[in-house]
Write an enzyme that holds these catalytic residues in place. Structure first.
Site, short mmCIF file in Angstrom:
data_model
loop_
_atom_site.label_atom_id
_atom_site.label_comp_id
_atom_site.label_asym_id
_atom_site.label_seq_id
_atom_site.Cartn_x
_atom_site.Cartn_y
_atom_site.Cartn_z
N ASP A 34 1.14 1.55 4.11
CA ASP A 34 2.31 0.97 3.45
C ASP A 34 3.16 0.28 4.51
OD1 ASP A 34 3.66 1.32 0.59
OD2 ASP A 34 5.24 1.23 2.08
N SER A 35 4.03 -0.62 4.06
CA SER A 35 4.94 -1.23 5.02
C SER A 35 6.02 -0.25 5.46
CB SER A 35 5.60 -2.47 4.40
OG SER A 35 6.29 -2.09 3.23
N TYR B 185 7.59 -6.22 4.44
CA TYR B 185 6.49 -7.18 4.40
C TYR B 185 6.82 -8.32 3.41
CZ TYR B 185 3.00 -4.26 6.91
OH TYR B 185 2.29 -3.54 7.84
N CYS C 194 1.13 -0.46 -0.45
CA CYS C 194 2.13 -1.53 -0.42
C CYS C 194 1.66 -2.64 -1.36
CB CYS C 194 2.28 -2.05 1.01
SG CYS C 194 3.37 -3.47 1.13
N ASN C 195 2.42 -2.87 -2.42
CA ASN C 195 2.01 -3.89 -3.39
C ASN C 195 1.93 -5.27 -2.76
OD1 ASN C 195 1.95 -3.03 -6.48
ND2 ASN C 195 3.34 -1.68 -5.37
N THR C 196 2.87 -5.55 -1.86
CA THR C 196 2.90 -6.87 -1.24
C THR C 196 1.62 -7.07 -0.42
OG1 THR C 196 5.30 -6.65 -1.12
CG2 THR C 196 4.31 -8.39 0.19
N GLU D 37 16.47 2.27 -0.33
CA GLU D 37 16.45 2.79 1.04
C GLU D 37 17.83 3.28 1.47
OE1 GLU D 37 14.12 0.74 3.86
OE2 GLU D 37 12.37 1.26 2.66
N CYS E 195 6.07 -1.88 -7.48
CA CYS E 195 6.48 -1.58 -6.10
C CYS E 195 6.65 -0.08 -6.03
CB CYS E 195 7.79 -2.29 -5.77
SG CYS E 195 8.44 -1.83 -4.14
N HIS F 291 8.43 1.74 -4.28
CA HIS F 291 9.80 2.28 -4.15
C HIS F 291 10.39 2.60 -5.53
CE1 HIS F 291 9.79 0.83 -0.02
NE2 HIS F 291 10.99 1.32 0.17
#
Ligand code: DGL
Length: 291
Positions: free
Chosen positions: A16-17, A48, A79-81, A158, A190, A192
């Site tokens: 993951d980022s 990312y 990480c979806n990105t 975050e 995502c 998160h």
């Protein structure tokens, strides 16, 4: 070449980022408690989502190499990105089985045969890649799909503003255009965002189905491990090893929150130089500080 048991006992690698993918790790530990897990969060280079596709692919490649060098049996790109931009290249390049989060999320969104009007919220990078939109449209014809970039959500999460009025306002303004279109399904693209599920449930009308990809990703992983005969021996008590490329107290706090338990000791990962003495020394740094 190791024995079958050696391979089965090897860790699953997660990349993951940052620490968002720990929502998937939490779901995997609930479902597959025997699995050893090695998690890499590239916190030094987060986010990312604001990077170019080429750089995201380069970062994802370095993340995968780190996990392979640590002997993982399968990799999950949480990480979806990174999944949106890098997965096809990673699949072409490496022999280790690699799963992304897009396929399980799409399958979960379409699990309801009545789903027709699908809203996706994700980072700008994920929405801009159209990876989810294409994957959905390929699996079912006649869908109407809207992608909504929600770039402010990751920083708010975050900051731990999970119940903050500012987060509610921002979330509402991302949801409004989708609700105006009459969506019947909202896909959280995502890792998160599962932390915002309580707030989302308050803001969404009851007839909009919420698809949280962390749980569905864990279930997909279980099916893949079974299919590839890679499940860990049932008697094994799975361990979690957490590596971040930047260690700071705020990441420790966040990791606890995403994982819903103490992450234990977090090690510093050095990408692209695992075998050098400097890298080995850096990897021995950890949070809370090693005693
Ligand atoms: N991990 C990213 C994702 O799931 C969010 C944070 C970032 O932009 O790096 O899309």
């Amino acid at each position: 070449m190791g024995t079958l048991t050696d391979v089965n006992s090897a860790p699953l690698g997660f990349l993951d980022s940052g620490v968002g993918g720990l929502t998937v790790v939490h779901a995997v530990r609930e479902l597959l408690p025997a699995e050893n897990i090695l998690y890499l969060g590239d916190t030094a280079r987060l986010p990312y989502a604001s990077k170019s596709p080429e750089i995201i692919r380069q970062f994802a490649d370095e993340d995968v190499r780190f996990l392979i060098a640590h002997g993982v049996k399968m990799i999950v790109v949480t990480c979806n990105t990174a999944a949106a931009h890098a997965l096809p290249r990673l699949l072409a390049q490496y022999r280790v089985p690699i799963l992304g989060v897009i396929e399980p999320g799409v399958a979960a969104a379409l699990a309801d045969p009545k789903a027709e009007r699908i809203g996706i919220i994700a980072t700008r990078g994920t929405i801009g890649s159209h990876a989810y939109q294409h994957a959905l449209a390929q699996r079912r014809t006649g869908l109407v799909i809207w992608g909504q970039a929600a770039p402010l959500l990751v920083p708010l999460i975050e900051e731990n503003w999970l119940e903050h009025p500012a987060t509610r306002q921002v979330l509402q303004s991302y949801l409004d255009p989708l609700l105006d279109k009459g969506i019947d399904t909202l896909l959280l693209a995502c890792m998160h965002y599962p932390l915002l599920v309580p707030m989302l449930k308050e803001l969404l009308p009851p007839d909009v189905r919420l698809v949280d990809s962390a749980t569905t990703c864990a279930e997909h992983l279980q099916r893949e491990l079974t299919r590839l005969r890679l499940l860990a021996p049932v008697a094994q008590a799975g361990k979690l090893e957490l590596y971040l490329t930047d260690l700071s107290a705020s990441f420790l706090q966040l990791a606890r929150q995403f994982l819903k338990q103490s992450p234990g000791r977090i090690r510093r990962a050095v990408l692209g130089g695992k075998s050098s003495p400097t890298a080995r020394a850096a990897e021995s740094c950890c949070l809370p500080a090693c005693g």
